[in-house]
Write an enzyme that holds these catalytic residues in place. Structure first.
Site, mmCIF file in Angstrom:
data_model
loop_
_atom_site.group_PDB
_atom_site.id
_atom_site.type_symbol
_atom_site.label_atom_id
_atom_site.label_comp_id
_atom_site.label_asym_id
_atom_site.label_seq_id
_atom_site.Cartn_x
_atom_site.Cartn_y
_atom_site.Cartn_z
ATOM 1 N N ASP A 91 0.842 -1.193 0.000
ATOM 2 C CA ASP A 91 0.000 0.000 0.000
ATOM 3 C C ASP A 91 0.884 1.251 0.000
ATOM 4 O OD1 ASP A 91 -2.292 1.844 0.773
ATOM 5 O OD2 ASP A 91 -3.295 -0.081 1.009
ATOM 6 N N HIS A 126 -3.655 5.741 3.858
ATOM 7 C CA HIS A 126 -4.381 4.577 3.364
ATOM 8 C C HIS A 126 -3.801 3.268 3.891
ATOM 9 C CE1 HIS A 126 -6.018 1.861 0.175
ATOM 10 N NE2 HIS A 126 -7.014 2.714 0.152
ATOM 11 N N ASN A 219 -14.081 0.074 -6.606
ATOM 12 C CA ASN A 219 -15.149 0.967 -6.123
ATOM 13 C C ASN A 219 -15.934 1.667 -7.229
ATOM 14 O OD1 ASN A 219 -14.261 0.386 -3.545
ATOM 15 N ND2 ASN A 219 -13.065 2.261 -3.338
ATOM 16 N N SER A 295 -11.194 -1.149 -0.277
ATOM 17 C CA SER A 295 -9.847 -1.100 0.305
ATOM 18 C C SER A 295 -9.832 -1.634 1.724
ATOM 19 C CB SER A 295 -9.342 0.343 0.343
ATOM 20 O OG SER A 295 -8.789 0.730 -0.874
#
Length: 402
Positions: A91, A126, A219, A295
Site C-alpha cells: 500500500d 491509506h 469501487n 480497500s
C-alpha cells in the site's frame, strides 16, 4: 530459486512495448513486459472519531462481522491462537509509530519499492488504515482493534505514492518480496482497468509458492472481472477477491464492484468503517479515522485468513493457504440478496467462521464461548467530524487505489 525483479525503464517515443516484448522473448530470464505507470486514486472522505465513538463500537459488536463475539474462541487462553502470522500490507506504507500498530510491526522486514529504501513509512494514511483493520491492538485504551488483534506481525511494503498512486513495477516487486520472505498473507487494496502482464506473473508465482493473497474488488459499481488484480481472485487456489457491504444492514455497498464469479466474499466496507491513522494527523488525538471502500473490506478478509492459519497451526495442523481459503469460503454465511454481487452471496461473519471451525475440529480447538455482547445503537455521528481531502489524479486512468 533466483529472485524475481521488475525493472522500470524509460524508452524513447518510437519504441513500443510490443516491439520490446518481441525482442525479449528469447531471453532465458524474461517473464513479461507491460506499460508501467502511476495508477491514480480518486478523492476520499475521512471522518475523525474518538476511541469511544459509536462507530468503533458498532463496527466490532453486533454488526455483520462479529469480531468481538468471536474473540474468545480464537484467542482462548488454553486452546486458542499462540502462533504468529505475518501480513504484507502492500500500500502507501504503514506508520510504525502509531501506538495501536507499533507492537504489531515486524522488526526486520519491510521495504519501500517507490523510493527503493528500507523506510516503508506511510506517506499518506491509506496503508496505515488498512493495517489497523488487520492487526490494531485490542484493549490498550487507544483507538480501535483489528480482526487479528494478537499474534499478528505487519510487514509494510510500500508500492504507492503519497497521493496514493500505485506504481506498477513497485507492486510487482512488492509481491515478489513478500513471496520470497515467506509472508503468510498479502493484502492489496488497489484495482485497475485492463491488464498488466507482469502483475499476473507475480501473482501466479506467489500462488504457486502457496502464498495467500487478498485483492480489493474496486469501487466503481462495475463488473469486478474487468479489473486487476480483482479478476485473479477466483483463478488461483490461494487468492481471494473482496467486495464491500454495509457494516450493519449487510446490503451491497453502492460503490462496490461486483461479480458472482470474480468476487469470492464480501466484508464490511461502508457505514462507519474505522481504523488507525498516521501520527502525523495530530488534529485527531486518538488517531482514529472512518472511511469507506473495498480497500478496507480487503484487510478484514486478510485478517480472517490469518485467524484460520493461526488457529489450526496452534493446534498442530500446519494447513496451507489454499486450505485456509477453502475453510473460509465453506464456513461463512450466504445471503441470497447478495448473489449477484459475490459468488454464492458470501459475507464475512467471524462468529459463523468460528462455529464452523469448532465443528470441524472439536477435540483440539476451544469450545465456543457464550455470546454476551449485545448490538449497540449509538449515534455514530455524535462523535465524528468530517474532513475531505482532494487527492491528485494522474492523466493515466487505468487503475485506482480503492
Amino acid at each position: 530459486g533466483l529472485p524475481l525483479l521488475a525493472y522500470a525503464v524509460k524508452l524513447s517515443a518510437d519504441i513500443l512495448v510490443g516491439h520490446l516484448r518481441k525482442h525479449l522473448t528469447t531471453e532465458p530470464c524474461y517473464i513479461g513486459v507491460g506499460q508501467d505507470g502511476l495508477f491514480p486514486i480518486s478523492a476520499a472522505t475521512l471522518q475523525f472519531a474518538t476511541r469511544d465513538g459509536g462507530a468503533l463500537q458498532r463496527q466490532h459488536s453486533g454488526g455483520v462481522m462479529k469480531t468481538a463475539e468471536s474473540y474468545d474462541f480464537f484467542f482462548d487462553s488454553t486452546k486458542g491462537i499462540d502462533t504468529t502470522i505475518t501480513f504484507a500490507v502492500i500500500d502507501t506504507g504503514v506508520d510504525r509509530n502509531n501506538p495501536d500498530l507499533k507492537p504489531r510491526m515486524h522488526s526486520t522486514l519491510g521495504y519501500d519499492f517507490v523510493d527503493n529504501d528500507r523506510d516503508a513509512m506511510d506517506q499518506d494514511w491509506h496503508g496505515t488504515f488498512a493495517a489497523g483493520m488487520i492487526a490494531a491492538v485490542r484493549d490498550n485504551d487507544y483507538g480501535g482493534y483489528g480482526v487479528m488483534s494478537a499474534f499478528a506481525k505487519i510487514v509494510s511494503v510500500r508500492a504507492c505514492t503519497e497521493t496514493r498512486g500505485c506504481v506498477g513495477s513497485a507492486i510487482v516487486n512488492s509481491i515478489n518480496y513478500a513471496t520470497q520472505n515467506n509472508i503468510d498473507v498479502m493484502s492489496m487494496s488497489f484495482a485497475g482497468v485492463g491488464s498488466y502482464p507482469p502483475l499476473e506473473s507475480a501473482i501466479s508465482n506467489a500462488a504457486t509458492r502457496g502464498r495467500a493473497m487478498v485483492f480489493a474488488a474496486g469501487n466503481e459499481n462495475a463488473d469486478a472481472g474487468q479489473y486487476f488484480p480483482a479478476r485473479y481472485g477466483h483463478k488461483y487456489a490461494t487468492t481471494v477477491t473482496v467486495g464491500a457491504i454495509d457494516s450493519v444492514t449487510r446490503a451491497k455497498s453502492s460503490f462496490s464492484n461486483f461479480s458472482s464469479v470474480a468476487v469470492s466474499i464480501t466484508a464490511p466496507g461502508s457505514n462507519s468503517i474505522c481504523s488507525t491513522m498516521p501520527t502525523s494527523y495530530t488534529t485527531n488525538h486518538d488517531l482514529v479515522g472512518c472511511s469507506a471502500g473495498t480497500s478496507f473490506s480487503t484487510p478484514e478478509v486478510a485478517g480472517a485468513l490469518g485467524l484460520i492459519l493461526a488457529i489450526y497451526r496452534s493446534s498442530g495442523d500446519n494447513i496451507s493457504a489454499s486450505q485456509a481459503k477453502t475453510i473460509l469460503l465453506r464456513h461463512v454465511p450466504r445471503d441470497p440478496a447478495l448473489a449477484n454481487a459475490v459468488e454464492h452471496g458470501r459475507y464475512l461473519d467471524l462468529l459463523a467462521l468460528a462455529r464452523g471451525i469448532a465443528a470441524d475440529r472439536p477435540a483440539t480447538l476451544p469450545a465456543l464461548p457464550r455470546i454476551t455482547t449485545q448490538p449497540t445503537s449509538i449515534d455514530v455521528n455524535a462523535s465524528t467530524t468530517s474532513l475531505t481531502r482532494s487527492l491528485a489524479h494522474s492523466a493515466d486512468p487505468r487503475a485506482t487505489n480503492v
